[in-house]
Scaffold this active site. Structure first.
Site, PDB file in Angstrom:
ATOM      1  N   ASP A  30     -14.054  46.549  39.709  1.00  0.00           N
ATOM      2  CA  ASP A  30     -13.346  47.630  40.399  1.00  0.00           C
ATOM      3  C   ASP A  30     -14.277  48.327  41.383  1.00  0.00           C
ATOM      4  O   ASP A  30     -13.848  49.151  42.186  1.00  0.00           O
ATOM      5  CB  ASP A  30     -12.828  48.658  39.375  1.00  0.00           C
ATOM      6  CG  ASP A  30     -11.971  49.745  39.988  1.00  0.00           C
ATOM      7  OD1 ASP A  30     -12.155  50.924  39.638  1.00  0.00           O
ATOM      8  OD2 ASP A  30     -11.122  49.415  40.841  1.00  0.00           O
ATOM      9  N   HIS A  41     -11.729  49.949  43.855  1.00  0.00           N
ATOM     10  CA  HIS A  41     -12.102  51.226  43.226  1.00  0.00           C
ATOM     11  C   HIS A  41     -10.875  52.076  42.879  1.00  0.00           C
ATOM     12  O   HIS A  41     -10.690  53.179  43.399  1.00  0.00           O
ATOM     13  CB  HIS A  41     -13.080  52.016  44.115  1.00  0.00           C
ATOM     14  CG  HIS A  41     -13.919  52.984  43.325  1.00  0.00           C
ATOM     15  ND1 HIS A  41     -15.174  53.374  43.698  1.00  0.00           N
ATOM     16  CD2 HIS A  41     -13.683  53.631  42.167  1.00  0.00           C
ATOM     17  CE1 HIS A  41     -15.676  54.229  42.799  1.00  0.00           C
ATOM     18  NE2 HIS A  41     -14.787  54.397  41.864  1.00  0.00           N
ATOM     19  N   GLY A  85     -10.107  52.983  39.709  1.00  0.00           N
ATOM     20  CA  GLY A  85     -10.279  53.477  38.341  1.00  0.00           C
ATOM     21  C   GLY A  85      -9.492  54.720  37.969  1.00  0.00           C
ATOM     22  O   GLY A  85      -8.909  54.806  36.895  1.00  0.00           O
ATOM     23  N   THR A  86      -9.463  55.691  38.858  1.00  0.00           N
ATOM     24  CA  THR A  86      -8.774  56.942  38.503  1.00  0.00           C
ATOM     25  C   THR A  86      -7.575  57.212  39.405  1.00  0.00           C
ATOM     26  O   THR A  86      -7.082  58.327  39.477  1.00  0.00           O
ATOM     27  CB  THR A  86      -9.738  58.138  38.617  1.00  0.00           C
ATOM     28  OG1 THR A  86     -10.279  58.145  39.942  1.00  0.00           O
ATOM     29  CG2 THR A  86     -10.851  58.048  37.608  1.00  0.00           C
ATOM     30  N   GLY A 129     -17.515  58.494  27.206  1.00  0.00           N
ATOM     31  CA  GLY A 129     -16.069  58.714  27.091  1.00  0.00           C
ATOM     32  C   GLY A 129     -15.241  57.518  27.515  1.00  0.00           C
ATOM     33  O   GLY A 129     -14.293  57.130  26.825  1.00  0.00           O
ATOM     34  N   ILE A 130     -15.609  56.908  28.639  1.00  0.00           N
ATOM     35  CA  ILE A 130     -14.823  55.777  29.150  1.00  0.00           C
ATOM     36  C   ILE A 130     -15.009  54.557  28.259  1.00  0.00           C
ATOM     37  O   ILE A 130     -14.026  53.905  27.862  1.00  0.00           O
ATOM     38  CB  ILE A 130     -15.213  55.446  30.605  1.00  0.00           C
ATOM     39  CG1 ILE A 130     -14.962  56.652  31.521  1.00  0.00           C
ATOM     40  CG2 ILE A 130     -14.440  54.231  31.102  1.00  0.00           C
ATOM     41  CD1 ILE A 130     -15.558  56.520  32.917  1.00  0.00           C
ATOM     42  N   THR A 136     -16.440  48.811  35.925  1.00  0.00           N
ATOM     43  CA  THR A 136     -15.665  49.936  36.465  1.00  0.00           C
ATOM     44  C   THR A 136     -16.592  51.129  36.684  1.00  0.00           C
ATOM     45  O   THR A 136     -16.121  52.249  36.906  1.00  0.00           O
ATOM     46  CB  THR A 136     -14.552  50.371  35.485  1.00  0.00           C
ATOM     47  OG1 THR A 136     -15.137  50.615  34.203  1.00  0.00           O
ATOM     48  CG2 THR A 136     -13.464  49.323  35.367  1.00  0.00           C
ATOM     49  N   ALA A 137     -17.916  50.883  36.622  1.00  0.00           N
ATOM     50  CA  ALA A 137     -18.882  51.980  36.726  1.00  0.00           C
ATOM     51  C   ALA A 137     -19.277  52.187  38.194  1.00  0.00           C
ATOM     52  O   ALA A 137     -18.625  52.955  38.907  1.00  0.00           O
ATOM     53  CB  ALA A 137     -20.082  51.688  35.835  1.00  0.00           C
ATOM     54  N   ARG A 138     -20.347  51.531  38.596  1.00  0.00           N
ATOM     55  CA  ARG A 138     -20.745  51.572  40.003  1.00  0.00           C
ATOM     56  C   ARG A 138     -21.284  50.185  40.359  1.00  0.00           C
ATOM     57  O   ARG A 138     -21.969  49.563  39.552  1.00  0.00           O
ATOM     58  CB  ARG A 138     -21.832  52.625  40.258  1.00  0.00           C
ATOM     59  CG  ARG A 138     -21.337  54.072  40.232  1.00  0.00           C
ATOM     60  CD  ARG A 138     -20.458  54.399  41.436  1.00  0.00           C
ATOM     61  NE  ARG A 138     -20.069  55.806  41.487  1.00  0.00           N
ATOM     62  CZ  ARG A 138     -18.962  56.286  40.948  1.00  0.00           C
ATOM     63  NH1 ARG A 138     -18.128  55.473  40.303  1.00  0.00           N
ATOM     64  NH2 ARG A 138     -18.671  57.568  41.040  1.00  0.00           N
ATOM     65  N   GLU A 144     -19.153  49.872  49.018  1.00  0.00           N
ATOM     66  CA  GLU A 144     -17.736  50.088  49.345  1.00  0.00           C
ATOM     67  C   GLU A 144     -17.602  50.845  50.665  1.00  0.00           C
ATOM     68  O   GLU A 144     -18.433  51.717  50.968  1.00  0.00           O
ATOM     69  CB  GLU A 144     -17.084  50.905  48.225  1.00  0.00           C
ATOM     70  CG  GLU A 144     -17.074  50.174  46.897  1.00  0.00           C
ATOM     71  CD  GLU A 144     -16.728  51.087  45.737  1.00  0.00           C
ATOM     72  OE1 GLU A 144     -16.150  52.182  45.953  1.00  0.00           O
ATOM     73  OE2 GLU A 144     -17.035  50.703  44.598  1.00  0.00           O
TER      74      GLU A 144
END
Lengths: 304, 333
Positions: free
Chosen positions: A244, A267, A269-270, A138-139, A218-220, A249
């Site tokens: 990101d 981080h 992203g959302t 989706g992303i 932007t994943a992990r 982290e």
């Protein structure tokens, strides 16, 4: 859940404890700060208390030992889709920043140097350049749509071709992965973190990219072999990175701060009120459906 | 003897650039250390640059002759009949003075649509998402404190108002339409070839447009007519929490009014690539956590530089061969 630490949480799940009788949980990664990861110890306690559903808020659920949940008959849902727009926009921003050297430009301006570090020859337009998406879920697909507006050429690698992908997303299977990497100006990472993807973007993959290429993540953080990425920045094989996420982290490898052409976000992203609302509603809807229908909609793939 | 052209600034894409004038004109390079007086002397009979008919110049010239203002233009010898400006915005060239002296001026229209629109998009995303402060926070060792998602927004479904739907504004509209954002625009006249999803608001309905806008992006050229066009009144007509993006010229916005609106929260953020008095911008800008700032790099890519250079040289070529460059600026038509 008001437990300040793991011990209190576990105690609450025991018979007579404040969480007695709980059948479902709504969970967000921020709880890790207080009660830690959802590992075997917590899952055992949840199972003993009678919990049957964990509605996770987020697309990535690497903080939950989902295979163990499956063993203990606790179902897990996540919030796919709800994160796509905000996360893809973050990836888009990082890609533009990296190609245009904007992070360095702003830092130089704020340090009183105006544009002294900016060399137009190092900055590039996006139109006509090639974006390689690693993991067209989706992303990744949303990012492809945004990039296609320039247009950038979109190529992608997935375990299997994505049936929802438009014709202009060119598929490269495992046998042609190297071919894809050689053509990429930007590689954007969109695979979930699991045992099979730790360090997936490794020395070999990085070196297959063309010299001067950009990596966006932007994943992990753990999906990329950080030392390999740093080496490639040091010798200029990678022209820039936009990150990101990081392996550990909120720690950020201080070495990353040395590279003039790194755009770094904590981080984010959302992190918009619009997306957070969407994600909360999605997670709670999964919980509601579990309670009213016996099953939430967004059961994670490991359970299917 | 072939006509003589002076490059007041060096060409980056030398091989391609020199090829444009090959066999058509003699190309002379101005020494960057030469000041205005020396330049004028050199252009006169007996000087190294005597008889030059056309000049190639950039806005952010590294040389010491300064901008092509009234003083410089009035001192040019009569032989000079064309100034090819390497850039889109030519507000630093005194075209009125050029008109009086019979000198044609060309710019590079369209050359920066892509590059500048991308800059505006970057500033827009950064401002709505709070990314600039977040990166500064990370780099200062504070991870994401004190960011609050409550103040950050997605672009999708929000409304962008474009002030000046020229090439750059239209390109930005295309890029945000991918989310999609709703696009409104104000122009002196309706744009005939704008897509139907670009909603036109004329002068009478300008306030109506502003009241619906989450973001206002400025894309007008700087002229006396547009000085401070984004003023206190226009800013206050925007909805509370709106964002202003400026990649045009610092002089078209009232900086004081914007700062005040940021202070009292009427504006939630700004994204600026251009300022009054560059490079000595008002230091108060640095203290706004919700200001995204770039040092006028909106048009600075390898591709854009090449396009603008070749365009300027092509205009000089056409001037030498036909008496006129294709991209004569509007004021001189």
């Amino acid at each position: 859940m008001d437990s300040p630490d793991r011990a209190d949480f576990l105690a609450g799940l025991k018979p007579g404890g404040k969480y007695e009788g709980v059948v479902g949980l709504y969970r967000h990664n921020v709880s890790t700060d207080r009660i830690g990861l959802f590992d075997k110890e917590i899952i055992d306690a949840l199972a003993a208390a009678g919990v049957k559903w964990i509605a996770h808020n987020g697309a990535g659920y690497d903080q939950i030992d989902v295979l163990y949940c499956k063993e203990k008959d606790i179902w897990v849902s996540n919030t796919p889709g709800a994160v796509d727009d905000a996360t893809a926009t973050t990836g888009f921003y990082l890609m533009i920043s990296a190609l245009r050297c904007f992070s360095r430009a702003e830092r130089t301006l704020r340090a009183g140097g105006w544009k002294s570090t900016h060399k137009p020859g190092e900055a590039h337009d996006l139109t006509g350049r090639t974006l390689a998406v690693l993991g067209l879920g989706g992303i990744g697909l949303r990012l492809a749509e945004l990039a296609h507006a320039f247009p950038m050429r979109i190529v992608y690698h997935n375990r299997r071709p994505n049936p929802d992908a438009p014709a202009w997303c060119e598929y490269f299977g495992a046998d042609r992965l190297d071919e894809m990497l050689a053509q990429a100006d930007v590689l954007s990472v969109h695979v979930p973190l699991k045992d099979s993807t730790v360090g997936m973007v490794d020395e070999t993959m990085i070196r297959k990219l063309k010299r001067g290429a950009v990596i966006v993540n932007t994943a992990r953080g753990k999906v990329i072999d950080e030392p390999a990425m740093i080496r490639a920045l040091e010798d200029g094989h990678l022209g820039a990175v936009g990150l990101d996420v990081f392996p550990d982290e909120p720690q950020v490898n201080p070495r990353l701060l040395d590279f003039p052409n790194a755009t770094l976000l904590p981080h984010m992203g959302t992190e918009t009120c619009d997306s957070q609302k969407k994600m909360e509603i999605r997670a709670l809807s999964n919980l509601r459906d579990f309670l009213t229908k016996g099953k939430g909609f967004d059961i994670i793939p490991e359970f299917k | 003897m072939p006509p003589r052209i002076v490059l007041c600034d060096p060409i980056v894409y030398e091989d391609e650039g020199k090829a444009v004038l090959e066999g058509v004109a003699e190309v002379l390079q101005l020494d960057p250390s030469v000041d205005r007086d020396e330049f004028i002397r050199a252009l006169r009979p007996g000087g190294r640059l005597e008889g030059v008919v056309g000049l190639y110049e950039r806005n952010q010239s590294t040389g010491r002759i300064g901008h092509f203002d009234r003083d410089l233009i009035s001192r040019l010898p009569r032989s000079v009949k064309w100034i090819a400006h390497v850039g889109v915005g030519y507000d630093k060239v005194d075209v009125a003075a050029c008109k009086e002296h019979g000198i044609g001026v060309s710019n590079a229209p369209g050359a920066l649509d892509e590059t500048t629109a991308t800059t505006a998009l970057f500033l827009l995303i950064s401002a709505l998402r709070g990314f600039s402060a977040a990166e500064q926070s990370l780099r200062a060792g504070n991870w994401k404190n004190p960011h609050s998602a409550a103040n950050a927004h997605d672009l999708t479904g929000r409304t962008l108002a474009i002030l000046g739907l020229g090439g750059i504004g239209l390109r930005l509209a295309e890029l945000v339409h991918a989310f999609p954002m709703r696009v409104l625009y104000h122009n002196r006249r309706k744009v005939a070839n704008a897509p139907e999803w670009c909603e036109y608001y004329d002068k009478e309905h300008l306030d109506d447009m502003l009241a619906q806008s989450d973001v206002l992006s400025v894309h007008v050229p700087f002229t006396e007519e547009t000085r401070n066009i984004v003023d206190e009144r226009m800013i206050r007509k925007l909805k509370k929490g709106a964002v202003i993006i400026n990649t045009a010229r610092g002089q078209v916005v009232d900086e004081e009014a914007i700062m005040q609106a940021l202070k009292d929260g009427h504006l939630s953020a700004v994204g600026l690539d251009v300022f009054h008095n560059e490079p000595n911008i008002d230091p108060r800008w640095y203290r706004f956590p919700n200001a995204v700032l770039l040092p006028h790099v909106g048009g600075s890519t390898a591709e854009a530089v090449r396009t603008m250079e070749l365009c300027a040289l092509q205009n000089l070529r056409d001037f030498v061969l036909t008496g006129k460059g294709r991209d004569l600026v509007a004021e001189l038509r």
